[in-house]
Scaffold this active site. Structure first.
Site, mmCIF file in Angstrom:
data_model
loop_
_atom_site.group_PDB
_atom_site.id
_atom_site.type_symbol
_atom_site.label_atom_id
_atom_site.label_comp_id
_atom_site.label_asym_id
_atom_site.label_seq_id
_atom_site.Cartn_x
_atom_site.Cartn_y
_atom_site.Cartn_z
ATOM 1 N N GLY A 107 0.669 -1.262 -0.034
ATOM 2 C CA GLY A 107 0.015 0.096 -0.033
ATOM 3 C C GLY A 107 0.892 1.373 0.127
ATOM 4 O O GLY A 107 2.108 1.131 0.113
ATOM 5 N N ASP A 128 0.710 -8.834 2.070
ATOM 6 C CA ASP A 128 -0.216 -7.811 1.528
ATOM 7 C C ASP A 128 -0.966 -9.140 0.640
ATOM 8 O O ASP A 128 -0.471 -9.881 0.067
ATOM 9 C CB ASP A 128 0.384 -6.868 0.807
ATOM 10 C CG ASP A 128 -0.619 -5.741 0.471
ATOM 11 O OD1 ASP A 128 -0.481 -4.459 1.150
ATOM 12 O OD2 ASP A 128 -1.868 -6.117 -0.309
ATOM 13 N N GLY A 133 -3.933 -2.352 -2.600
ATOM 14 C CA GLY A 133 -2.375 -2.068 -2.739
ATOM 15 C C GLY A 133 -1.951 -2.373 -4.065
ATOM 16 O O GLY A 133 -2.740 -3.079 -4.956
ATOM 17 N N ALA A 210 -1.169 0.867 12.928
ATOM 18 C CA ALA A 210 -1.716 2.122 12.320
ATOM 19 C C ALA A 210 -3.180 2.277 12.497
ATOM 20 O O ALA A 210 -4.060 1.718 11.850
ATOM 21 C CB ALA A 210 -1.278 1.851 10.515
ATOM 22 N N TYR A 241 -15.323 1.240 8.945
ATOM 23 C CA TYR A 241 -13.891 1.640 8.780
ATOM 24 C C TYR A 241 -13.693 2.181 10.439
ATOM 25 O O TYR A 241 -12.883 1.631 11.153
ATOM 26 C CB TYR A 241 -13.381 2.726 7.989
ATOM 27 C CG TYR A 241 -12.144 2.992 7.947
ATOM 28 C CD1 TYR A 241 -10.981 2.167 7.744
ATOM 29 C CD2 TYR A 241 -11.397 4.423 8.183
ATOM 30 C CE1 TYR A 241 -9.743 2.603 7.439
ATOM 31 C CE2 TYR A 241 -10.389 4.913 8.254
ATOM 32 C CZ TYR A 241 -9.234 3.846 7.915
ATOM 33 O OH TYR A 241 -8.285 4.512 7.971
ATOM 34 N N TYR A 255 -3.853 -6.677 24.340
ATOM 35 C CA TYR A 255 -2.811 -7.730 24.012
ATOM 36 C C TYR A 255 -1.915 -7.013 24.940
ATOM 37 O O TYR A 255 -0.892 -7.670 25.462
ATOM 38 C CB TYR A 255 -2.415 -7.663 22.471
ATOM 39 C CG TYR A 255 -2.924 -9.141 21.868
ATOM 40 C CD1 TYR A 255 -4.416 -9.029 21.483
ATOM 41 C CD2 TYR A 255 -2.164 -10.191 21.791
ATOM 42 C CE1 TYR A 255 -4.932 -10.212 21.014
ATOM 43 C CE2 TYR A 255 -2.836 -11.518 21.140
ATOM 44 C CZ TYR A 255 -4.075 -11.300 20.823
ATOM 45 O OH TYR A 255 -4.608 -12.543 20.416
ATOM 46 N N THR A 271 -2.932 11.736 5.225
ATOM 47 C CA THR A 271 -1.423 11.709 4.496
ATOM 48 C C THR A 271 -1.509 11.577 3.050
ATOM 49 O O THR A 271 -2.244 10.861 2.674
ATOM 50 C CB THR A 271 -0.527 10.793 5.368
ATOM 51 O OG1 THR A 271 -0.647 11.051 6.795
ATOM 52 C CG2 THR A 271 0.755 10.664 4.850
HETATM 53 P P1 NAD Z 1 -3.477 1.497 1.221
HETATM 54 O O1 NAD Z 1 -5.005 0.950 0.794
HETATM 55 O O2 NAD Z 1 -2.462 2.089 0.108
HETATM 56 O O3 NAD Z 1 -2.767 0.367 1.827
HETATM 57 C C1 NAD Z 1 -3.402 -0.554 2.428
HETATM 58 C C2 NAD Z 1 -2.736 -2.052 2.137
HETATM 59 O O4 NAD Z 1 -3.326 -2.926 2.887
HETATM 60 C C3 NAD Z 1 -3.081 -2.482 0.698
HETATM 61 O O5 NAD Z 1 -1.751 -2.795 0.065
HETATM 62 C C4 NAD Z 1 -3.961 -3.526 0.849
HETATM 63 O O6 NAD Z 1 -3.806 -4.246 -0.341
HETATM 64 C C5 NAD Z 1 -3.490 -3.984 2.409
HETATM 65 N N1 NAD Z 1 -4.458 -4.937 2.666
HETATM 66 C C6 NAD Z 1 -5.786 -4.518 3.142
HETATM 67 N N2 NAD Z 1 -6.522 -5.692 3.641
HETATM 68 C C7 NAD Z 1 -5.617 -6.617 3.675
HETATM 69 C C8 NAD Z 1 -5.725 -7.972 4.076
HETATM 70 N N3 NAD Z 1 -7.001 -8.647 4.781
HETATM 71 N N4 NAD Z 1 -4.508 -8.645 3.820
HETATM 72 C C9 NAD Z 1 -3.221 -8.267 3.632
HETATM 73 N N5 NAD Z 1 -3.378 -6.911 3.003
HETATM 74 C C10 NAD Z 1 -4.419 -6.192 2.860
HETATM 75 O O7 NAD Z 1 -3.652 2.323 2.498
HETATM 76 P P2 NAD Z 1 -2.876 3.278 3.290
HETATM 77 O O8 NAD Z 1 -3.122 4.744 2.903
HETATM 78 O O9 NAD Z 1 -1.398 2.965 2.743
HETATM 79 O O10 NAD Z 1 -3.008 3.006 4.759
HETATM 80 C C11 NAD Z 1 -2.307 2.138 5.482
HETATM 81 C C12 NAD Z 1 -2.807 2.040 6.785
HETATM 82 O O11 NAD Z 1 -2.797 3.526 7.300
HETATM 83 C C13 NAD Z 1 -4.139 1.676 7.170
HETATM 84 O O12 NAD Z 1 -3.984 0.755 7.892
HETATM 85 C C14 NAD Z 1 -4.863 2.836 7.304
HETATM 86 O O13 NAD Z 1 -5.979 2.664 7.950
HETATM 87 C C15 NAD Z 1 -3.802 3.765 7.828
HETATM 88 N N6 NAD Z 1 -4.301 5.208 7.790
HETATM 89 C C16 NAD Z 1 -3.817 5.871 6.583
HETATM 90 C C17 NAD Z 1 -4.196 7.199 6.642
HETATM 91 C C18 NAD Z 1 -3.756 7.829 5.205
HETATM 92 O O14 NAD Z 1 -4.044 9.143 5.025
HETATM 93 N N7 NAD Z 1 -2.974 7.396 4.164
HETATM 94 C C19 NAD Z 1 -4.604 7.930 7.388
HETATM 95 C C20 NAD Z 1 -5.164 7.081 8.530
HETATM 96 C C21 NAD Z 1 -4.860 5.672 8.600
#
Ligand code: NAD
Ligand code: UDP
Length: 415
Positions: A107, A128, A133, A210, A241, A255, A271
């Protein structure tokens, strides 16, 4: 307490290949990456690999690495680095080298975190299932021996072998994506988080989760401090979510309290940066792509709702600092500069030089009116604060989005 310490010399070969996130997708590299999923994961091979590197040719520096396997980044971990300089080869620093797992590694954030961990000398197992992603985000690591990829749905229990640290980033994050993947989002926030915690428990590894500003819902306090418990609609569309993330925080604390896992969590605010999926519907990716294609920028509602946008490099700095801290309660990470969506649209138009017009569409249900982090805790605890302004960050992201517009145009021409 007996500390299993291992001293070995590792040659730094000047980082890893093709770190440029803006590069085009190399189909050969992508293929190799997917093949690497089949590579056996053998934690014992780390030493062999280091020794193999010793036999290599030209190199830029030596790193002497002291591995304190059972105490890395734990509550009692030492935090000192001894820096010495030499003439031909430099003993750069004494560093804790770890084997870590990053879930959600393909991701946006997971891939940047993976790059930073590798650049610090660690070994990374990325897990992943590519639900949101993309293999392109890891394509540049296809020939990186310290990176292994596991195509894995983390909702199913899995064993990456011995790891010293677990970074749990797997979850859809964009509103259109988590609405599309509603049940999967709830599962990854519950079963997925539990499976990642079990890995940390089994190997006595450190753990960072995260979390998100969405835990505050439609906030009645502004800006949001970590002490605010939030205002979330538990049955609205976004609840898949928000509530998954709130449950995950409770699970992480359980945990920690009941099983003694050394956990940390960061509440991440919006972000952006290179590798934000161009089509995942988030505001920065939508606006950048629309502006570069000369299409109208879609403003939901009247555009007066606010967000605070953090550039990805700043966020990763904060995540790494947090991973070494002893704070177990949530810490906000985000940029405290607050913008309306209309101001964000104007910034995108300025940076891209686009003449796109604005198109006003309906505001999605439960779209938070205001969001801005109070980062006093991160400043005090970690000495962290973002350095990149919105305009600077958009400028740094420009080439990435331009490359995605070109890819899309090329694909359209072929069809
Ligand atoms: P993203 O969608 O780009 O990345 C998430 C990744 O998780 C993807 O590659 C997806 O394929 C993988 N994924 C989802 N479900 C899965 C599963 N069951 N098994 C394996 N892989 C799985 O999103 P991101 O922006 O990179 O966010 C990453 C983390 O950060 C998330 O947990 C998100 O909640 C958190 N977050 C991001 C932001 C932001 O602004 N980017 C803000 C708050 C929280
Ligand atoms: N938004 C918008 N136009 C878009 C995409 C998003 O006006 O094309 C708005 C959205 O309604 C929200 C803000 O921008 O108020 C941030 O949306 P995003 O999906 O990026 O993240 P959120 O903070 O809602 O999770």
């Amino acid at each position: 307490m007996v500390v299993a310490a291992r001293l070995y010399v590792r040659i730094s070969v000047g980082g890893f290949k093709g770190i440029n996130a803006d590069g085009q997708v190399d189909s050969h590299q992508q293929q190799s990456l997917l093949q690497s999923a089949a590579r056996p994961i053998n934690p014992a091979s780390s030493r062999t690999r280091s020794h193999r590197l010793l036999g290599g040719g030209a190199f830029t520096a030596f790193q002497t690495s002291l591995k304190l396997r059972d105490r890395v980044w734990s509550d009692s971990a030492p935090a000192t680095a001894d820096v010495r300089r030499g003439w031909f080869w430099t003993v750069e620093h004494i560093l804790l080298v770890m084997r870590v797992v990053v879930t959600g590694a393909a991701g946006f954030l997971g891939s940047h975190l993976t790059d930073r961990l590798l650049s610090e000398g660690h070994q990374v197992v990325g897990a992943d299932n590519f639900s949101t992603g993309a293999p392109e985000n890891l394509a540049h690591l296809a020939n990186e021996p310290r990176f292994q990829f596991l195509e894995q749905d983390v909702c199913r229990p899995f064993d990456p072998g011995h790891v010293d640290y677990v970074f749990n980033f797997a979850s859809p994050a964009s509103p259109p994506e988590y609405l599309r993947l509603a049940i999967e989002t709830l599962r990854v926030g519950s079963a997925g988080v539990e499976n990642s915690l079990e890995i940390a428990l089994r190997y006595r590894a450190g753990y960072l989760h995260a979390s998100t500003s969405e835990c505050y819902g439609e906030p009645l306090e502004h800006p949001q401090t970590e002490g605010y418990w939030g205002n979330v609609n538990p049955v609205g569309p976004r609840s898949v979510y928000d509530e998954a993330k709130r449950y995950a925080e409770a699970l992480v604390m359980a945990y920690h309290r009941s099983r003694g896992v050394s956990t940390r969590m960061v509440r991440i605010f919006n972000t952006y940066g290179p590798r934000l999926q161009p089509n995942d519907g988030r505001v920065i990716s939508n606006f950048m792509m629309q502006a570069l294609k000369g299409e109208p920028l879609t403003i939901y509602g009247d555009g007066s709702q606010t967000r605070s946008f953090c550039y990805v490099d700043d966020l990763i700095d904060g995540i790494l600092l947090m991973s070494r801290s002893n704070e177990h309660l949530p810490v906000n990470l985000g940029n405290p500069d607050e913008f309306t969506v209309l101001e964000c649209a104007q910034a995108v138009l300025d940076v891209t030089g686009s003449q796109s017009v604005l198109r006003f569409l309906a505001l999605p249900e439960d779209d938070p009116t205001r969001r801005c982090p109070d980062i006093t805790k991160a400043r005090t605890l970690l000495g962290w604060e973002p350095r990149t302004t919105l305009r600077e960050g958009l400028m740094r992201s420009l080439d990435f989005f331009k490359s995605r517009v070109s890819l899309r145009s090329a694909a359209l021409e072929i069809h």
